[in-house]
Design an enzyme around this catalytic site. Structure first.
Site, PDB file in Angstrom:
ATOM      1  CE  LYS A 198     -33.156  22.450 -51.958  1.00 53.77           C
ATOM      2  NZ  LYS A 198     -32.720  23.801 -51.635  1.00 53.77           N
ATOM      3  CD  GLU A 236     -40.243  17.311 -44.584  1.00 51.24           C
ATOM      4  OE1 GLU A 236     -40.752  18.376 -44.174  1.00 51.24           O
ATOM      5  OE2 GLU A 236     -39.127  16.916 -44.183  1.00 51.24           O
ATOM      6  CE  LYS A 251     -34.350  23.219 -55.738  1.00 49.92           C
ATOM      7  NZ  LYS A 251     -33.791  24.232 -54.906  1.00 49.92           N
ATOM      8  CE1 TYR A 316     -32.647  29.032 -62.690  1.00 47.10           C
ATOM      9  CE2 TYR A 316     -33.150  26.684 -62.684  1.00 47.10           C
ATOM     10  CZ  TYR A 316     -32.726  27.820 -62.019  1.00 47.10           C
ATOM     11  OH  TYR A 316     -32.412  27.753 -60.686  1.00 47.10           O
TER      12      TYR A 316
HETATM   13  C1  PBG Z   1     -30.512  26.494 -51.783  1.00 44.78           C
HETATM   14  C2  PBG Z   1     -31.192  26.281 -53.067  1.00 44.78           C
HETATM   15  C3  PBG Z   1     -30.762  25.380 -54.040  1.00 44.78           C
HETATM   16  C4  PBG Z   1     -31.606  25.534 -55.136  1.00 44.78           C
HETATM   17  C5  PBG Z   1     -32.566  26.494 -54.794  1.00 44.78           C
HETATM   18  N1  PBG Z   1     -32.302  26.951 -53.491  1.00 44.78           N
HETATM   19  C6  PBG Z   1     -29.577  24.483 -54.073  1.00 44.78           C
HETATM   20  C7  PBG Z   1     -29.261  23.615 -52.936  1.00 44.78           C
HETATM   21  O1  PBG Z   1     -30.116  23.238 -52.140  1.00 44.78           O
HETATM   22  O2  PBG Z   1     -28.089  23.304 -52.825  1.00 44.78           O
HETATM   23  C8  PBG Z   1     -31.460  24.767 -56.421  1.00 44.78           C
HETATM   24  C9  PBG Z   1     -32.095  25.318 -57.629  1.00 44.78           C
HETATM   25  C10 PBG Z   1     -31.630  24.739 -58.908  1.00 44.78           C
HETATM   26  O3  PBG Z   1     -30.813  23.803 -58.982  1.00 44.78           O
HETATM   27  O4  PBG Z   1     -32.072  25.254 -59.944  1.00 44.78           O
HETATM   28  N2  PBG Z   1     -31.149  26.760 -50.642  1.00 44.78           N
END
Ligand code: PBG
Length: 326
Positions: A198, A236, A251, A316
């Site tokens: 992430k 990771e 992500k 989405y």
């Molecule tokens: C937070 C989390 C985030 C998203 C999913 N879980 C945002 C962040 O890390 O600030 C982002 C999902 C998206 O942008 O669609 N734990």
């Protein structure tokens, strides 16, 4: 002169039947997870300004939305809560309050719609007065003390019926810690889809608007990955695999297709990709302006994420995709 060409790749593109026959990548509803936002109240459906077509639902309407998605052939939902500030504190205690908004809604879903597969989010940010995914002390995000909160949260979610736990916090060691807590409490069948790679990304902006979960100070760069790195994603991935993850997630998706490919190449676990809020917002904004054909772009975006190596896509677009492919 007749120019000799033995190989003419265009022959395999000459009509739709042949194109479909030789298609290397397939994308269907079965590959998609639909993220949904939950708010407090009754009969509430509030659009997210930066995500046209995406709403925050109160529990009653969330149930209806899930039901209508099930009818369209979508089975898996990632649910995120949006809490009012008065429920937030430094230790995110509301995250494992069994009478809180999120856990109550999860129980309702598993009671009323047992056929839905529910994925939950494990991270402190929606419940944290600091807006961070971990405990903040003097401007630092504490790793090991945060694990305890994450463990409590994951256990409470499993007790409320979650089928897949999604740790999105990026603390070190959290997958193994959560696996241990789940197993010690008899939840050996609950899966973990780890947010493995992430990245600290500006593509999360619209999501933070939706949840009001932006960090109050600083940024997330000491725990989320640097977009400059790819080999680090393999570190990771190896850790999450050793610690018992069932799925590895990358992500965001679109600027990280190479990372999706890399994990696919190096791991035998299913790879998931999160086509995040900012990626959705860009397509919607350009479509509203008439600059892009939204349906075609959606299809191409999802196909490219699958082609890169994602088995599963959180997006989405899931409902729109399902409606078009009825
Ligand atoms: C937070 C989390 C985030 C998203 C999913 N879980 C945002 C962040 O890390 O600030 C982002 C999902 C998206 O942008 O669609 N734990």
């Amino acid at each position: 002169m007749q120019y000799m060409m033995l190989s003419r790749p265009r022959r395999n593109r000459k009509n739709e039947a042949i194109r479909q026959m030789v298609a290397e990548t397939i994308i269907g509803k079965q590959h998609l997870i639909f993220p949904l936002f939950l708010i407090d109240g009754d009969n509430k459906k509030v659009e997210v300004a930066s995500m046209p077509g995406i709403y925050r639902y109160s529990t009653d309407l969330l149930l209806k939305e899930i039901e209508s998605c099930l009818r369209l052939g979508l089975n898996t939902f990632a649910i995120f809560p949006s809490l009012e500030d008065r429920y937030k504190d430094k230790l995110a205690t509301e995250s494992y309050n069994s009478e809180g908004l999120y856990l109550k809604a999860l129980r309702k879903i598993s009671e009323e719609l047992p056929e839905a597969t529910v994925m939950t989010d494990v991270a402190m940010d929606p419940y944290s007065s600091d807006g961070h995914d971990g405990i903040v002390q003097e401007g630092k995000i504490l790793n090991d003390p945060t694990l305890e909160v994450l463990g409590n949260m994951a256990l409470a979610q499993a007790q409320a019926g979650a089928s897949i736990i999604g740790p999105s916090d990026m603390m070190d060691g959290r997958v193994g810690y959560i696996r241990g807590v789940l197993d010690n409490n008899g939840f050996t069948e609950v899966s973990i889809m780890s947010y493995t790679a992430k990245y600290a990304s500006a593509f999360y902006g619209p999501f933070r608007d939706a949840l009001g979960s932006a960090p109050k100070s600083g940024d997330k760069k000491t725990y989320q990955m640097n977009p400059a790195n790819s080999r680090e994603a393999l570190i990771e991935a190896a850790l999450d695999t050793q610690e018992g993850a069932d799925f590895l997630m990358v992500k965001p998706a679109l600027s990280y297709l190479d990372i999706i490919g890399l994990l696919k190449q190096h791991s035998d676990l299913p790879v998931a990709a999160y086509n995040v809020s900012g990626e959705y917002a860009m397509v919607k904004a350009a479509t509203e302006k008439g600059w892009l054909n939204g349906d075609q772009i959606m299809y191409e975006v999802l196909l490219s994420i699958r082609r890169a190596g994602a088995d599963v896509i959180l997006t989405y677009f899931a409902k729109e995709f399902a409606m078009l492919s009825l």
